[in-house]
Scaffold this active site. Structure first.
Site, PDB file in Angstrom:
ATOM      1  N   ASP A  34       0.836  -1.203   0.000  1.00 63.30           N
ATOM      2  CA  ASP A  34       0.000   0.000   0.000  1.00 63.30           C
ATOM      3  C   ASP A  34       0.875   1.260   0.000  1.00 63.30           C
ATOM      4  O   ASP A  34       0.602   2.222  -0.721  1.00 63.30           O
ATOM      5  CB  ASP A  34      -0.916  -0.020   1.228  1.00 63.30           C
ATOM      6  CG  ASP A  34      -1.749   1.244   1.352  1.00 63.30           C
ATOM      7  OD1 ASP A  34      -2.654   1.433   0.526  1.00 63.30           O
ATOM      8  OD2 ASP A  34      -1.487   2.037   2.272  1.00 63.30           O
ATOM      9  N   GLU A  53      -1.884  -5.233  -3.845  1.00 62.12           N
ATOM     10  CA  GLU A  53      -0.857  -4.494  -3.115  1.00 62.12           C
ATOM     11  C   GLU A  53       0.217  -5.438  -2.577  1.00 62.12           C
ATOM     12  O   GLU A  53       1.409  -5.118  -2.602  1.00 62.12           O
ATOM     13  CB  GLU A  53      -1.495  -3.709  -1.971  1.00 62.12           C
ATOM     14  CG  GLU A  53      -2.394  -2.571  -2.444  1.00 62.12           C
ATOM     15  CD  GLU A  53      -3.187  -1.931  -1.326  1.00 62.12           C
ATOM     16  OE1 GLU A  53      -3.632  -0.778  -1.511  1.00 62.12           O
ATOM     17  OE2 GLU A  53      -3.369  -2.566  -0.271  1.00 62.12           O
TER      18      GLU A  53
END
Length: 392
Positions: A140, A218
């Site tokens: 992320d 991610e």
């Protein structure tokens, strides 16, 4: 561990018959055509969720017509001095979906697809096993940094607020889940009860499953970078630049993100009414406003609060009226913008280049004549005053 630059062809699984990254169980939806109901060589059934997902993923890929190579060509060159973390790795962008970069470390190969429900340890204290929950935390952060770098260096004329909005389009769960499905990630997720998770998600508009797929995407990014300390960041940045290119161009050219100085470029002869001028109000004021003529900017519609990827932003609607030169509240133009100043400038642009351009030009001519008459009268007055002083 071998280190290979991303060449736009590796790791996609398009023509690879052998499992990669040491994962003997990972799904390869590209190797064989999807199973069909009634196929005698298939164990599929109408209730087989995996078969349904595989068929849907194959259909999505077949109908994916976005030209990434053409979109990459439209991205402006680096318009600011970029301090490189790693240099961009050259590669050829395919017209279709850019292939996945490889995870070079076999110990990380399955981690991005392993759900915590399969872990046999306490996730708060163990570090021996890795699930996508752990990798997602790092991935992320990498996504935010890479998206910010691309937008900051290639689209510096967007305001900070518009840059943030474009970045949100790139990194939001809906976008990441879309890519995850196109790459077949939902077929590779390992969870204790996938069908139950999908069923629970269906009752919530698939938000739960989309969140999982976004996290998996991610996690995959983190695994690629961790598996190649020397080139991993450059590989992922190059891949994401190609993957995001169509959305970047759409967002940068969209009026949703237009703001002062945000225009990328304009072709010769382009309609001037479509070009934002942050000094339009001041320019128009100098041209026609006087003691006997006023320009009035007023809302003609209630301000709108935007939703979706523009949540927290507003849309303002301003009309421009002229009183003077024989007119009473003559509407010269209307404008729409993210704030009153921007909307007012668009209204002034419309006035100077739109339907009532001739009215503005005529008023400017009249004001010019008035100013010239005043200048001559003042000169005559000063000359008479000087003559009077000389005769004393």
């Amino acid at each position: 561990m071998s280190k290979r630059p991303y060449d736009g062809q590796q790791g996609s699984g398009y023509n690879n018959k052998k499992p990669r990254n040491g994962d003997s169980n990972q799904h390869r939806p590209y190797d064989n055509p999807p199973a069909r109901y009634g196929d005698r060589h298939s164990n599929s059934s109408p209730g087989n969720l995996k078969a349904d997902l595989e068929r849907k993923a194959a259909t999505d890929r077949r109908h994916y017509k976005v030209d990434h190579s053409e979109a990459v060509k439209q991205i402006p060159s680096n318009l600011a001095t970029q301090v490189p973390v790693h240099s961009f790795t050259p590669f050829t962008v395919p017209a279709t979906l850019p292939p996945l970069p490889e995870i070079l470390d076999p110990t990380l190969a399955t981690a991005p697809f392993t759900h915590k429900s399969l872990a046999s340890y306490h996730r708060a204290t163990s570090s021996s096993d890795i699930t996508y929950e752990r990798l997602e935390f790092l991935g992320d952060a990498y996504l935010e940094v890479i998206a910010s770098r691309i937008i900051f260096h290639h689209f510096p004329r967007l305001t900070a607020g518009s840059q943030s909005q474009v970045r949100e389009v790139l990194v939001k769960n809906e976008t990441l889940a879309e890519y995850a499905r196109l790459y077949g990630f939902e077929l590779r997720v390992k969870v204790a009860d996938f069908e139950q998770m999908a069923a629970d998600s269906a009752g919530k508009g698939n938000k739960c499953l989309s969140k999982v797929l976004g996290d998996v995407f991610e996690a995959y990014i983190a695994a690629v970078i961790l598996s190649d300390a020397e080139n991993g960041f450059a590989v992922v940045e190059t891949w994401l630049t190609a993957l995001w290119a169509p959305k970047l161009i759409d967002a940068a050219n969209s009026h949703k993100y237009r703001s002062p100085g945000a225009i990328l470029q304009h072709a010769l002869g382009e309609d001037t009414r479509t070009i934002y001028d942050p000094t339009a109000k001041a320019t128009l004021q100098k041209r026609i406003q006087s003691a006997d003529a006023k320009l009035i900017y007023e809302p003609y519609k209630t301000m709108q609060e935007l939703k979706g990827d523009q949540l927290g932003q507003n849309r303002h609607f301003i009309a421009l009226y002229l009183t003077g030169y024989g007119f009473e509240r003559k509407c010269l133009g209307k404008g729409v913008g993210k704030n009153k100043v921007e909307a007012g400038n668009w209204a002034a642009v419309e006035a100077m280049h739109g339907e009532f351009k001739s009215v503005v030009d005529e008023c400017e001519t009249k004001l010019g004549l008035v100013k010239e008459a005043r200048r001559k009268a003042k000169e005559e007055e000063e000359a008479a005053k000087g003559l009077k002083e000389d005769t004393k």
